[in-house]
Design a protein around this motif. Sequence first.
Motif, short mmCIF file in Angstrom:
data_model
loop_
_atom_site.label_atom_id
_atom_site.label_comp_id
_atom_site.label_asym_id
_atom_site.label_seq_id
_atom_site.Cartn_x
_atom_site.Cartn_y
_atom_site.Cartn_z
N ARG A 258 63.22 98.83 -28.94
CA ARG A 258 63.38 97.50 -28.95
C ARG A 258 62.40 97.22 -30.35
NH1 ARG A 258 63.26 97.32 -23.35
NH2 ARG A 258 60.72 97.68 -23.53
N GLN A 259 61.43 97.60 -30.92
CA GLN A 259 61.18 97.38 -31.88
C GLN A 259 61.25 98.20 -33.22
OE1 GLN A 259 56.98 99.72 -31.26
NE2 GLN A 259 55.83 97.99 -31.60
N GLU B 288 73.90 102.43 -29.58
CA GLU B 288 72.36 102.40 -28.47
C GLU B 288 71.86 103.44 -28.83
OE1 GLU B 288 71.88 100.47 -25.88
OE2 GLU B 288 73.94 99.94 -26.40
N GLU C 223 64.96 97.74 -33.67
CA GLU C 223 66.23 96.48 -33.13
C GLU C 223 65.13 95.67 -33.81
OE1 GLU C 223 68.55 94.90 -29.91
OE2 GLU C 223 67.06 95.98 -29.05
N ARG C 224 64.21 94.96 -32.98
CA ARG C 224 63.41 93.74 -33.67
C ARG C 224 63.36 93.92 -35.16
NH1 ARG C 224 59.39 90.29 -30.35
NH2 ARG C 224 59.72 89.37 -31.82
N HIS D 128 61.95 103.33 -24.40
CA HIS D 128 62.70 102.32 -24.38
C HIS D 128 61.80 100.77 -25.84
CE1 HIS D 128 65.16 104.01 -21.02
NE2 HIS D 128 66.17 102.85 -21.79
N ASN D 129 60.47 100.70 -25.49
CA ASN D 129 60.03 99.82 -25.74
C ASN D 129 59.55 100.45 -27.55
OD1 ASN D 129 58.42 97.20 -25.93
ND2 ASN D 129 56.34 98.98 -27.04
#
Length: 166
Positions: free
Chosen positions: A106-107, A122, A109-110, A102-103
Motif C-alpha cells: 500500500r505504501q 498485483e 501504491e500511494r 500488504h501495508n
Amino acid sequence: MSRRKTLLIVYHSMTDGTRQMAEAARAGASADTGVEVRLLHAAQAGATDVLAAEGFIFATPENLAAISGQLKDFFDRSYYAVLDHVNGRPYACLICAGSDGHNAARQIERIATGWRLRPVAEPLIVCTHAQTPEAILATKSIRSEELQRCRSLGEAMAQGMELGVF
C-alpha cells in the motif's frame, strides 16, 4: 533507430530475500532483448535513473509493516525531481514479508499514485513466515517456485514494455 526502453528495478534487502526476488525479476526481464534492464540497490538509485526509465519494479522487505527505510529514502530523494515527468509509466512491486506484506504494498501504491505511475500487476508478496528475532534476522532462501513468480513478473513487464502494451 530508437533506443531500447529501460526497465529500472530498485531494491533494498537486509537478509537477502528481496535481492533474490529482484534478481529473479531481472533474469526474467533480461530474457527479452528488446528492453534494457537496470538493477540498482536503493542507496545507489536516484531521480536521474527514474527519469531515464520507461518502467519500474520496486522491491522491498516489509519492515515493521512498512517499506524498508532504504527504499523510502530512495523515494524521498527522487520524489519531487521526477514528479510530473513519469506520468503513466508502468510499475510493479515485489515484497518479501515475514507475515503479511500488504501495508508495504500500500505504501508503494500511494507513492506510485503520487508519481502518477500505472500499476500493471498485483503486488507480488512472498511470505517467509519469519516471526522470531532470530528468524527475522536470518539470511533468507526464497523457494524456487516463488522466484519463478518473480521471474515471470519481470518477463511480463519487459514484454509489455517492448510491445507497447504499457
